[in-house]
Design a protein around this motif. Structure first.
Motif, PDB file in Angstrom:
ATOM      1  N   LEU A   4       0.867  -1.169   0.000  1.00 20.31           N
ATOM      2  CA  LEU A   4       0.000   0.000   0.000  1.00 20.31           C
ATOM      3  C   LEU A   4       0.906   1.221   0.000  1.00 20.31           C
ATOM      4  O   LEU A   4       1.783   1.346   0.857  1.00 20.31           O
ATOM      5  CB  LEU A   4      -0.906   0.019   1.231  1.00 20.31           C
ATOM      6  N   LEU A   5       0.680   2.119  -0.948  1.00 21.97           N
ATOM      7  CA  LEU A   5       1.541   3.288  -1.072  1.00 21.97           C
ATOM      8  C   LEU A   5       0.690   4.547  -1.099  1.00 21.97           C
ATOM      9  O   LEU A   5      -0.067   4.769  -2.046  1.00 21.97           O
ATOM     10  CB  LEU A   5       2.376   3.192  -2.346  1.00 21.97           C
ATOM     11  N   GLU A   6       0.830   5.357  -0.043  1.00 24.47           N
ATOM     12  CA  GLU A   6       0.081   6.601   0.059  1.00 24.47           C
ATOM     13  C   GLU A   6       0.843   7.739  -0.616  1.00 24.47           C
ATOM     14  O   GLU A   6       2.076   7.748  -0.642  1.00 24.47           O
ATOM     15  CB  GLU A   6      -0.171   6.984   1.521  1.00 24.47           C
ATOM     16  N   SER A   7       0.080   8.707  -1.099  1.00 26.26           N
ATOM     17  CA  SER A   7       0.658   9.926  -1.659  1.00 26.26           C
ATOM     18  C   SER A   7      -0.347  11.056  -1.528  1.00 26.26           C
ATOM     19  O   SER A   7      -1.527  10.813  -1.222  1.00 26.26           O
ATOM     20  CB  SER A   7       1.040   9.721  -3.132  1.00 26.26           C
ATOM     21  N   GLY A   8       0.120  12.277  -1.757  1.00 32.95           N
ATOM     22  CA  GLY A   8      -0.771  13.419  -1.776  1.00 32.95           C
ATOM     23  C   GLY A   8      -0.725  14.296  -0.544  1.00 32.95           C
ATOM     24  O   GLY A   8      -1.404  15.331  -0.501  1.00 32.95           O
ATOM     25  N   GLY A   9       0.049  13.899   0.452  1.00 29.38           N
ATOM     26  CA  GLY A   9       0.152  14.742   1.637  1.00 29.38           C
ATOM     27  C   GLY A   9       0.934  16.007   1.360  1.00 29.38           C
ATOM     28  O   GLY A   9       1.510  16.181   0.285  1.00 29.38           O
ATOM     29  N   GLY A  10       0.931  16.908   2.345  1.00 33.30           N
ATOM     30  CA  GLY A  10       1.666  18.143   2.178  1.00 33.30           C
ATOM     31  C   GLY A  10       1.264  19.169   3.204  1.00 33.30           C
ATOM     32  O   GLY A  10       0.585  18.856   4.195  1.00 33.30           O
ATOM     33  N   LEU A  11       1.675  20.397   2.952  1.00 32.79           N
ATOM     34  CA  LEU A  11       1.378  21.531   3.822  1.00 32.79           C
ATOM     35  C   LEU A  11       0.298  22.379   3.176  1.00 32.79           C
ATOM     36  O   LEU A  11       0.409  22.751   2.001  1.00 32.79           O
ATOM     37  CB  LEU A  11       2.644  22.355   4.047  1.00 32.79           C
ATOM     38  N   VAL A  12      -0.738  22.697   3.933  1.00 31.46           N
ATOM     39  CA  VAL A  12      -1.835  23.486   3.408  1.00 31.46           C
ATOM     40  C   VAL A  12      -2.335  24.422   4.499  1.00 31.46           C
ATOM     41  O   VAL A  12      -2.218  24.112   5.693  1.00 31.46           O
ATOM     42  CB  VAL A  12      -2.968  22.559   2.902  1.00 31.46           C
ATOM     43  N   GLN A  13      -2.882  25.545   4.103  1.00 33.19           N
ATOM     44  CA  GLN A  13      -3.449  26.479   5.073  1.00 33.19           C
ATOM     45  C   GLN A  13      -4.827  26.006   5.521  1.00 33.19           C
ATOM     46  O   GLN A  13      -5.530  25.286   4.781  1.00 33.19           O
ATOM     47  CB  GLN A  13      -3.550  27.874   4.471  1.00 33.19           C
TER      48      GLN A  13
END
Length: 124
Positions: A4-13
């Protein structure tokens, strides 16, 4: 071998949106219930959302209802978590989990397969 490989995270306001993806391999994906969980620093892992193998049933934690949407594309072996109206308290590592049943209670994911997680940080 299940992966299982997650993606799409990051920093957001705060108030912003992110879409997380979890790509699965080594499974008959349409027979697999998928869940998203999160763990903030110093806190226990908590349930966020789940979807049945067919995609017809979903379940959400009260804290994300109306803001997050879980979906899946069985042709792509991928589950998504659309997160809108993000709040600083949504900051956590988000992980996807898979259980080789069409639908299971939230607690059953502990015995399933897990990804490594993706960091989501919401600034105020």
């Amino acid at each position: 071998q299940v992966q299982l490989l997650e993606s799409g995270g990051g920093l957001v306001q705060a108030g912003g949106s992110l879409r997380l993806s979890c790509a699965a391999s080594g499974l008959v994906f349409s027979n697999v219930a998928m869940g998203w969980f999160r763990q903030a620093p110093g806190k226990e892992r908590e349930f966020v959302a789940a979807i049945s193998g067919s995609g017809r049933s979903t379940d959400y934690a009260d804290s994300v209802k109306g803001r997050f949407t879980i979906s899946r594309d069985n042709a792509k072996n991928t589950v998504y978590l659309q997160m809108n109206g993000l709040k600083p308290e949504d900051t956590a590592v988000y992980s996807c989990a898979a259980v080789t049943r069409g639908w299971v209670p939230r607690s059953r994911y502990e015995d399933g397969y897990w990804g490594q997680g993706t960091q989501v940080t919401v600034s105020s």
